[in-house]
Structure formats: C-alpha cells, structure tokens
Design a protein around this motif. Structure first.
Motif, short mmCIF file in Angstrom:
data_model
loop_
_atom_site.label_atom_id
_atom_site.label_comp_id
_atom_site.label_asym_id
_atom_site.label_seq_id
_atom_site.Cartn_x
_atom_site.Cartn_y
_atom_site.Cartn_z
N TYR A 1 0.89 -1.20 0.10
CA TYR A 1 0.17 0.09 -0.01
C TYR A 1 0.89 0.97 0.03
O TYR A 1 0.47 2.29 -0.51
N ALA A 2 1.99 1.32 0.83
CA ALA A 2 2.85 2.41 0.98
C ALA A 2 3.71 2.75 -0.02
O ALA A 2 3.92 3.82 -0.81
N TYR A 3 4.79 1.53 -0.86
CA TYR A 3 5.59 2.17 -1.77
C TYR A 3 5.15 1.66 -3.27
O TYR A 3 5.54 2.31 -4.43
N TYR A 4 4.55 0.25 -3.65
CA TYR A 4 4.51 0.02 -4.79
C TYR A 4 3.79 0.77 -5.89
O TYR A 4 4.03 0.93 -6.97
N THR A 5 2.69 1.27 -5.23
CA THR A 5 1.93 2.36 -6.09
C THR A 5 2.84 3.55 -6.49
O THR A 5 2.80 4.00 -7.74
N ASP A 6 3.57 4.02 -5.72
CA ASP A 6 4.43 5.19 -6.06
C ASP A 6 5.53 4.67 -6.92
O ASP A 6 5.70 5.27 -8.14
N ILE A 7 6.20 3.47 -6.82
CA ILE A 7 7.12 2.83 -7.82
C ILE A 7 6.65 2.50 -9.17
O ILE A 7 7.30 3.04 -10.15
N ALA A 8 5.56 2.24 -9.17
CA ALA A 8 4.43 2.07 -10.46
C ALA A 8 4.54 3.35 -11.09
O ALA A 8 4.74 3.21 -12.46
N HIS A 9 4.24 4.36 -10.61
CA HIS A 9 4.06 5.61 -11.16
C HIS A 9 5.40 6.12 -11.64
O HIS A 9 5.75 6.47 -12.80
N PHE A 10 6.47 5.98 -10.83
CA PHE A 10 7.63 6.22 -11.29
C PHE A 10 8.28 5.76 -12.52
O PHE A 10 8.87 6.38 -13.53
N MET A 11 7.90 4.09 -12.38
CA MET A 11 8.50 3.39 -13.54
C MET A 11 7.71 3.84 -14.82
O MET A 11 8.38 3.95 -15.96
N ALA A 12 6.61 4.28 -14.88
CA ALA A 12 5.87 4.54 -15.80
C ALA A 12 6.25 5.93 -16.30
O ALA A 12 5.62 6.52 -17.60
N GLY A 13 6.70 6.76 -15.56
CA GLY A 13 7.06 8.35 -15.86
C GLY A 13 5.72 9.12 -15.51
O GLY A 13 5.53 10.18 -15.93
N ASP B 1 -3.01 13.35 -7.25
CA ASP B 1 -3.14 14.40 -6.32
C ASP B 1 -3.92 13.88 -5.30
O ASP B 1 -4.99 13.24 -5.41
N GLY B 2 -3.52 14.09 -4.03
CA GLY B 2 -4.24 13.65 -2.71
C GLY B 2 -4.19 12.21 -2.44
O GLY B 2 -5.11 11.63 -1.81
N ALA B 3 -3.22 11.43 -3.27
CA ALA B 3 -3.08 9.94 -3.26
C ALA B 3 -2.98 9.53 -1.58
O ALA B 3 -3.45 8.51 -1.05
N GLY B 4 -2.10 10.29 -0.95
CA GLY B 4 -1.65 9.90 0.44
C GLY B 4 -0.99 8.63 0.35
O GLY B 4 -1.70 7.71 1.13
N SER B 5 -0.13 8.25 -0.45
CA SER B 5 0.27 6.81 -0.44
C SER B 5 0.91 6.43 0.82
O SER B 5 0.97 5.24 0.90
N GLY B 6 1.29 7.27 1.60
CA GLY B 6 1.89 6.68 2.77
C GLY B 6 3.48 6.43 2.81
O GLY B 6 4.08 6.25 3.90
N ALA B 7 4.15 6.49 1.77
CA ALA B 7 5.51 6.39 1.34
C ALA B 7 6.13 7.36 2.15
O ALA B 7 5.67 8.63 1.72
N GLN B 8 7.36 6.87 2.82
CA GLN B 8 8.24 7.94 3.51
C GLN B 8 9.70 7.83 2.66
O GLN B 8 10.32 7.23 3.17
N TRP B 9 9.95 8.69 1.75
CA TRP B 9 10.96 8.61 0.93
C TRP B 9 11.98 9.41 1.87
O TRP B 9 11.66 10.35 2.36
N LEU B 10 13.27 8.59 1.88
CA LEU B 10 14.46 9.59 2.44
C LEU B 10 14.55 10.92 1.58
O LEU B 10 14.83 10.76 0.28
N GLY B 11 14.42 11.99 2.30
CA GLY B 11 14.67 13.47 1.78
C GLY B 11 13.27 13.51 0.92
O GLY B 11 12.13 13.99 1.31
N TRP B 12 13.12 13.35 -0.47
CA TRP B 12 12.12 13.42 -1.31
C TRP B 12 12.03 12.38 -2.34
O TRP B 12 12.93 11.67 -2.60
N GLU B 13 10.94 12.36 -3.26
CA GLU B 13 10.81 11.37 -4.21
C GLU B 13 11.44 11.32 -5.34
O GLU B 13 11.65 10.44 -5.94
N GLY B 14 12.20 12.61 -5.74
CA GLY B 14 12.88 12.67 -6.80
C GLY B 14 14.12 11.63 -7.17
O GLY B 14 13.67 11.12 -8.29
#
Length: 86
Positions: free
Chosen positions: A35-47, A52-65
């Motif tokens: 629930y926390a990282y995979y959705t973010d990673i899928a978006h990252f992989m797809a570019g 907005d407002g997804a509230g993924s719950g992922a806590q990336w070190l620093g920022w998601e960049g």
C-alpha cells in the motif's frame, strides 16, 4: 496491488501455521511494502505523476525525486534490450 497484498498475507499465515518466524516476518514486511511503496514505484516506472491527494503513505528519504529517477532509469535501460517493449 491487492493481489500482491493477499499473496503476502497468505504466505505470512502459512509461515505462522508452520512456526517459521523468519518467513513470517519477511512476508509481513513485503505486505507492508505493497500500500505504502509499490503504487509510487509503479508511477515512477511509468514516468507518471502521483495522483493528487493519493496519500500513498510512502516515506522517501529526503524527497521522491531520486527514487523516481532511478526507477524510471531502470525501465528505460531495460527497454534498450527488449525491442518488443518499445
């Protein structure tokens, strides 16, 4: 993501039934990473931007960049080796 979470939950339950603490812990950790990282990673992989407002719950070190750049770069490098993926 729901199927992945269900599979990890089933693995955790099986490990509990057999008293295998290490497998239980690993399965639970992977379930948490779904629930926390995979959705973010899928978006990252797809570019794609995160919704907005997804509230993924992922806590990336620093920022998601940096993770975004690395995951997208992985996809792009693999595409060079898989002509059918273009």
């Amino acid at each position: 993501m729901d199927r992945a979470a269900a599979a990890y939950e089933a693995a955790r339950t099986e490990a509990e039934e057999h008293g295998v603490a290490g497998d239980r812990a690993t399965s639970q950790a992977q379930r948490a990473f779904v629930y926390a990282y995979y959705t973010d990673i899928a978006h990252f992989m797809a570019g794609l931007p995160l919704p907005d407002g997804a509230g993924s719950g992922a806590q990336w070190l620093g920022w998601e960049g940096p993770p975004r750049v690395r995951w997208r770069g992985l996809v792009m490098s693999r595409r060079r080796y898989l002509p059918s993926a273009r």
